[in-house]
Scaffold this motif. Structure first.
Motif, PDB file in Angstrom:
ATOM      1  N   ALA A   3       0.813  -1.222   0.000  1.00  0.00           N
ATOM      2  CA  ALA A   3       0.000   0.000   0.000  1.00  0.00           C
ATOM      3  C   ALA A   3       0.842   1.266   0.000  1.00  0.00           C
ATOM      4  CB  ALA A   3      -0.929   0.009   1.220  1.00  0.00           C
ATOM      5  N   TRP A   4       2.133   1.171   0.275  1.00  0.00           N
ATOM      6  CA  TRP A   4       2.955   2.364   0.445  1.00  0.00           C
ATOM      7  C   TRP A   4       3.021   3.262  -0.785  1.00  0.00           C
ATOM      8  CZ3 TRP A   4       5.025   4.716   4.623  1.00  0.00           C
ATOM      9  CH2 TRP A   4       4.979   4.015   5.820  1.00  0.00           C
ATOM     10  N   PRO A   5       3.173   2.740  -2.002  1.00  0.00           N
ATOM     11  CA  PRO A   5       3.173   3.659  -3.164  1.00  0.00           C
ATOM     12  C   PRO A   5       1.883   4.464  -3.268  1.00  0.00           C
ATOM     13  CG  PRO A   5       4.045   1.513  -3.798  1.00  0.00           C
ATOM     14  CD  PRO A   5       3.485   1.352  -2.424  1.00  0.00           C
ATOM     15  N   GLY A   6       0.753   3.807  -3.054  1.00  0.00           N
ATOM     16  CA  GLY A   6      -0.515   4.519  -3.094  1.00  0.00           C
ATOM     17  C   GLY A   6      -0.645   5.527  -1.966  1.00  0.00           C
ATOM     18  N   VAL A   7      -0.151   5.180  -0.780  1.00  0.00           N
ATOM     19  CA  VAL A   7      -0.187   6.097   0.357  1.00  0.00           C
ATOM     20  C   VAL A   7       0.625   7.349   0.059  1.00  0.00           C
ATOM     21  CG1 VAL A   7       0.612   6.406   2.739  1.00  0.00           C
ATOM     22  CG2 VAL A   7      -0.662   4.358   2.109  1.00  0.00           C
TER      23      VAL A   7
END
Length: 257
Positions: free
Chosen positions: A138-142
């Motif tokens: 989820a980090w890229p989207g976050v």
């Protein structure tokens, strides 16, 4: 090319000045959200008034709130000072670049500060809150949502900073910031307001709601019902465009006045 070089030179100067004022900047971006996380996520959870799973909802909202508000404040307040009786903005207006680029630089710089503020709250939240887990996928989207949230905060800051008289800016902060903070679905999920439909409608008007809900949609993996990303992202981008255009128009009016 000259305009672009000047643009990046001015932006780099603002970033360099931030580095020299690192202590006050860190105090501005950490103290308030730290205590919000501590009280809502640790104290109330520890004494049993809040469910332990609440921290999973709270941290994404506080991260979104910090990026949004810091970007807004760090765009608005420099504009108020620049357009005050000292007219410090005239130094930038004399630079060899179009006036709209001056406004865009102001917004980008405010957004950069907001991004840093949001990112700083992530490790702080992990340290003081128990049981918080964010999947690596989820980090890229976050990161993308943090950037969008900071940009829309800066765009709103540009609008406020150019449309409100410097003499009334303190009143406008009291009138604008507090409602933005508490109607942005940062401490609660938007769908949880179904029994308060009027307040749910109010929260739906606030662009911060879609940043907070977008963060939860990315991080909570459907365990909590959130506004889907296909709604969040277009709304936030649309708010950036609308408020950015209004803010640039207001900046041009103030600069040429």
């Amino acid at each position: 090319m000259t305009a672009l070089r000047t643009f990046f030179a001015v932006l780099w100067r603002d970033i360099f000045v931030t580095g020299r004022e690192l202590g006050p900047f860190l105090a501005q971006v950490i103290i308030q959200p730290f205590f919000m996380l501590f009280i809502f996520g640790t104290v109330l959870t520890g004494i049993g008034y809040v469910d332990e799973n609440f921290v999973q909802i709270l941290l994404p909202g506080i991260v979104a709130l910090n990026g949004f508000l810091i970007a807004l404040q760090n765009t608005t307040m420099p504009l108020v000072l620049d357009f005050s009786w000292t007219r410090e903005i005239e130094d930038r207006l004399l630079a060899p670049m179009p006036i709209p680029l001056v406004a865009i630089e102001k917004m980008i710089f405010g957004a950069l500060r907001g991004i840093v503020a949001a990112l700083l709250m992530i490790p702080v939240g992990f340290l003081i809150l128990e049981g918080v887990h964010w999947p690596a996928s989820a980090w890229p989207g976050v990161l993308g949502m943090i950037v969008l949230g900071s940009l829309v905060g800066a765009a709103i800051g540009m609008t406020v900073g150019t449309l409100v008289s410097p003499r009334r800016i303190n009143i406008m902060f009291a009138v604008i910031l507090v409602p933005l903070m508490f109607t942005g679905s940062t401490q609660f999920p938007w769908h949880g307001l179904e029994h308060l439909e009027w307040f749910q409608v109010v929260c739906a008007i606030n662009p911060l709601t879609y940043v907070s809900e977008g963060m939860r949609a990315l991080l909570l993996d459907g365990t909590v019902r959130s506004i889907p990303l296909w709604v969040d992202i277009p709304v936030v981008i649309g708010a950036c465009v609308v408020f950015g255009a209004i803010g640039i128009k207001g900046f041009l009016h103030r600069a040429l006045d």
